[in-house]
Design a protein around this motif. Structure first.
Motif, mmCIF file in Angstrom:
data_model
loop_
_atom_site.group_PDB
_atom_site.id
_atom_site.type_symbol
_atom_site.label_atom_id
_atom_site.label_comp_id
_atom_site.label_asym_id
_atom_site.label_seq_id
_atom_site.Cartn_x
_atom_site.Cartn_y
_atom_site.Cartn_z
ATOM 1 N N GLY A 2 48.128 43.093 47.560
ATOM 2 C CA GLY A 2 49.275 42.997 48.539
ATOM 3 C C GLY A 2 49.329 44.158 49.345
ATOM 4 O O GLY A 2 49.850 43.796 50.821
ATOM 5 N N LYS A 3 49.327 45.412 49.003
ATOM 6 C CA LYS A 3 49.325 46.615 49.844
ATOM 7 C C LYS A 3 48.249 46.653 50.980
ATOM 8 O O LYS A 3 48.583 46.651 52.398
ATOM 9 N N ARG A 55 46.732 43.725 52.209
ATOM 10 C CA ARG A 55 46.861 42.638 53.022
ATOM 11 C C ARG A 55 48.160 42.927 54.279
ATOM 12 O O ARG A 55 48.007 42.823 55.255
ATOM 13 N N GLN A 56 49.152 43.979 53.617
ATOM 14 C CA GLN A 56 50.195 44.482 54.580
ATOM 15 C C GLN A 56 49.862 45.251 55.651
ATOM 16 O O GLN A 56 50.037 45.214 56.519
ATOM 17 N N ILE A 57 48.807 46.117 54.955
ATOM 18 C CA ILE A 57 48.654 47.178 56.135
ATOM 19 C C ILE A 57 47.698 46.808 57.040
ATOM 20 O O ILE A 57 47.939 47.268 58.275
ATOM 21 N N LYS A 98 47.109 43.719 58.091
ATOM 22 C CA LYS A 98 47.879 42.685 58.993
ATOM 23 C C LYS A 98 48.476 43.587 60.085
ATOM 24 O O LYS A 98 48.529 43.069 61.253
ATOM 25 N N ARG A 99 49.167 44.693 59.847
ATOM 26 C CA ARG A 99 50.022 45.569 60.615
ATOM 27 C C ARG A 99 49.205 46.338 61.528
ATOM 28 O O ARG A 99 49.499 46.176 62.712
ATOM 29 N N GLU A 100 48.231 46.704 60.978
ATOM 30 C CA GLU A 100 47.466 47.793 61.971
ATOM 31 C C GLU A 100 46.148 46.836 62.668
ATOM 32 O O GLU A 100 45.850 47.386 63.738
ATOM 33 N N LYS A 101 46.131 45.610 62.235
ATOM 34 C CA LYS A 101 44.949 44.801 62.834
ATOM 35 C C LYS A 101 43.441 45.299 62.869
ATOM 36 O O LYS A 101 42.639 44.513 62.878
ATOM 37 N N GLN A 123 45.921 55.629 53.590
ATOM 38 C CA GLN A 123 47.150 54.754 53.351
ATOM 39 C C GLN A 123 47.640 54.314 52.004
ATOM 40 O O GLN A 123 48.933 53.946 51.749
ATOM 41 N N ARG A 142 40.277 43.820 48.407
ATOM 42 C CA ARG A 142 40.083 43.377 49.752
ATOM 43 C C ARG A 142 39.350 42.103 49.890
ATOM 44 O O ARG A 142 39.858 41.250 50.698
ATOM 45 N N TRP A 161 41.666 42.173 60.747
ATOM 46 C CA TRP A 161 42.595 41.372 60.544
ATOM 47 C C TRP A 161 42.360 40.076 61.687
ATOM 48 O O TRP A 161 42.507 40.016 62.872
#
Length: 689
Positions: free
Chosen positions: A632-633, A635-637, A639-642, A652, A666, A685
């Motif tokens: 989950g971490k 995916r979130q990072i 997806k945000r950073e691309k 991070q 991953r 992403w």
């Protein structure tokens, strides 16, 4: 961050391919899918055979053979059990190698895009077990062989048609019923198979016992590993075999020599395909076949394997890919006519990119990619494409990507101006680092691989002329030998942990040591394998004494495994023409680059060998479910950073994790595309995947 969207030009993991270009090689893909549809016809259990192996031919390296396999895997997701087979290197153990790699592949997810099973997600083997049991039950209920109340028969049939593995495994009543009725279910399975003319080499009771213990008691790790040992054709401790329910006649001998062990492995593969008639067919994909041309015996063995699969295995499709020239001039010249006749005709021909497809490929690669750090954006102009396609209507995919990569790195000052002379040949060290980073990004590769280890020992060696070729000990436990500085060093490749087999191995090693007291015998162990000796072994003192004199068990860490397997991948790429370096140059480089590894093997003093993994618990294999929180971490990072490097992502993540654990997590996220280069590994992403 100066990175290149065109850096990746070779597919090494078909389950993680990029978005395909519309229309490119659609014809062979449709033919392959059509062949599989033939295997899906008729009632279960099926016993359908295709007329031959499907042969995919490329006019030159870089036309997308592995990419086509990846597209086929995506296309057949949920319709076939998918097995990707890199080249084996020991002809004497060809079936054993194929079976080992097949079982390893079966432990990875149903998904054609994910490399690891998420929480509660079934792997391919569990899906196969579920399909077999459910359809045996359905046929039994429909035929009245499994009794249910008349008014509940339709309800029972409806239940079994819809129920999932997860639901059944959580149903204690069902699990208890399966184990209680195991003998009856095995009889039904045998009867249903015989009606289709399918006869298993091992008894149906042995198969059913192993499969239900593996799928329905997943928390019993040691017993689950014993089931995998049996599926790989290996020995199983009598006590464990008794707990599983494997009849004595179906327990492989602990001291089988290589030839009968290899034959037993083929029998397992034939049985797997027979059982697939209850569920869905197998697809075996033989890739990088140029490597079989390194030795006439190896090339001939591939012909024997293809003939065996086509003639003896129902419910499967074999796919063979090859580059045209080396295949016909080297590999197939070693085949008998009967072997050649097992390839379906005509061959499926791969085509190159046309101009419109090239433009689409550029759009796919640069989508969402940041420009160069200096702010310049490379241009792929009409004039530039005109030069690329000025002399040919089609070009190979890899050649085009290399041209694009150079254009990206050094965009011309004048749009449309192209300087092909700037395309430089990368150094072997640079190519090796790229292979190493790619292996690290694919932790599913970090399992025991006897073919890579056999190649390192027998074909490379620590210096020219060291490895003795085509050596086989009396029993076949030892498959290679070095003669160096007046010493003989023997090598074996055994993944099992049956105490009687290791007793036989120890005695054979002792016999060779008696003839050469300065020599020793080396076996390799990897983290997921059980320790030698095992806990409570009666022969533990004898094994310990042997380890103190002549039995060197080399425990490889996953970092070292990545270095070794990267060398093997680089060599295979050189033989196939995937990388611009000669195979001989790779061998010379590997001899220097792996100096610490050779030093471990050459060490004459037993007190410096280390424990070899004795007494340690086996580490869970990298196919286990990664931590869901870490997934989950990531995916979130991302997806945000691309777009980010693995190094930046690790920085991070809190609490800190290893690069291996990061890649394992991953690999559960299909939307993340990986680009492994010689200096860094980059994650992107891609929400449209």
């Amino acid at each position: 961050m100066d990175v290149n969207p065109f850096e990746s030009v070779i597919v090494s993991e078909p389950r993680r391919i990029e978005t395909p270009v519309a229309g490119l090689n659609e014809a062979p893909l449709e033919i392959l899918a059509g062949q599989l549809a033939k295997l899906e016809a008729g009632d279960l259990p099926r016993a359908v055979k295709l007329s031959g192996a499907q042969f995919v031919q490329s006019p030159a390296p870089g036309y997308g053979k592995s990419h086509l396999i990846g597209r086929l895997f995506k296309r057949l997701r949920g319709r076939a059990t998918l097995i990707y087979l890199r080249p084996y290197t020991n002809a004497a153990a060809c079936w054993k190698s194929i079976l080992l790699k097949s079982v390893q592949e079966l432990e990875f997810p149903e998904s054609a895009e994910a490399e690891f099973c998420g929480e509660q997600e079934a792997n391919q083997l569990e899906a196969l077990v579920h399909g077999i049991l459910v359809n045996v039950a359905l046929n039994g209920i429909a035929a009245g062989a499994i009794k249910v109340r008349d008014r509940k028969q339709e309800a029972a049939l409806g239940f079994f048609r819809k129920v999932s593995l997860r639901e059944l495994r959580a149903n204690r009543h069902w699990v208890g019923w399966v184990f209680e009725k195991k003998v009856r279910l095995a009889e039904l399975m045998e009867r249903q198979l015989k009606q289709r003319g399918v006869f298993l080499n091992a008894s149906p009771l042995a198969w059913l016992s192993v499969l239900v213990h593996y799928a329905y008691r997943p928390t019993d790790y040691e017993l689950r590993q014993a089931c995998l040992d049996w599926l790989r054709g290996g020995s199983v401790d009598d006590a464990e075999a008794g707990r599983i329910g494997i009849p004595p006649a179906d327990r492989p001998g602990h001291d089988l020599a290589m030839d009968p062990l290899n034959a037993a492995a083929k029998d397992r593969i034939v049985d797997f395909c027979g059982l697939a008639g209850f569920f869905r067919p197998f697809v075996f994909c033989f890739d990088q076949t140029e490597n079989y041309g390194s030795d006439p015996g190896l090339a001939k063995s591939l012909g024997v394997v293809i003939q065996g699969l086509v003639d003896d295995c129902p419910n499967h499709m074999t796919v063979v890919t090859a580059n045209q020239d080396p295949w016909h001039k080297v590999v197939q010249r070693c085949w008998e006519e009967a072997h050649k006749d097992r390839l379906a005709r005509p061959a499926l021909e791969l085509k190159g990119l046309n101009r419109a497809q090239a433009e689409e490929l550029v759009r796919i690669r640069v989508k969402g990619w940041p420009t160069l750090s200096g702010g310049a954006a490379p241009t792929f102009t009409t004039d530039w494409l005109g030069e690329i396609f000025g002399k040919a209507k089609e070009v190979g995919v890899r050649h085009f990507l290399i041209e694009c990569g150079e254009r990206w790195r050094t965009p011309p000052a004048t749009p449309g101006r192209r300087a092909a002379s700037r395309v430089k040949t990368p150094a072997v060290e640079e190519l090796y680092r790229a292979c190493l980073n790619k292996i690290k990004s694919q932790p599913k590769r970090l399992l025991f691989d006897p073919d890579a280890l056999f190649w390192l020992v027998q074909e490379v060696g620590c210096r020219p002329g060291v490895a003795t070729h085509k050596f086989k000990s009396l029993k076949g436990y030892l498959a290679a030998r070095w003669e160096i500085d007046g010493r003989k060093i023997y090598f074996g490749f055994e993944p099992g942990h049956h105490y009687k087999r290791w007793e036989a191995i120890q005695k054979e090693a002792e016999r060779y040591h008696a003839g050469d007291p300065a020599g020793k015998t080396v076996f390799f162990r990897t983290p997921e394998l059980q320790p030698i000796p095992g806990v409570g072994w009666k022969i533990a003192p004898a094994i310990a004494a042997a380890k103190a004199r002549y039995l060197h068990l080399v425990l490889l860490g996953r970092e070292e495994m990545a270095e070794l397997y990267a060398a093997f991948d680089l060599y295979m790429g050189a033989v196939e023409g995937d990388v611009p370096v000669a195979a001989e140059a790779v061998i010379g480089f590997v001899r220097e680059r792996l100096a610490p590894f050779w030093g471990r093997l050459l060490e004459p003093k037993p007190e410096k060998w280390g424990g070899g993994g004795g007494g340690r618990p086996a580490q869970p294999p990298p196919g286990g479910a990664p931590d869901t929180g870490l997934v989950g971490k990531i995916r979130q990072i991302v997806k945000r950073e691309k777009f980010m490097s693995v190094t930046d992502l690790l920085a991070q993540i809190s609490p800190a994790v290893s690069e291996e654990d990061l890649h394992r997590a991953r690999a559960c996220i299909p939307e993340i595309q990986v680009y492994a280069g010689p200096t860094m590994t980059v994650l992107q992403w891609r929400a449209g995947k």
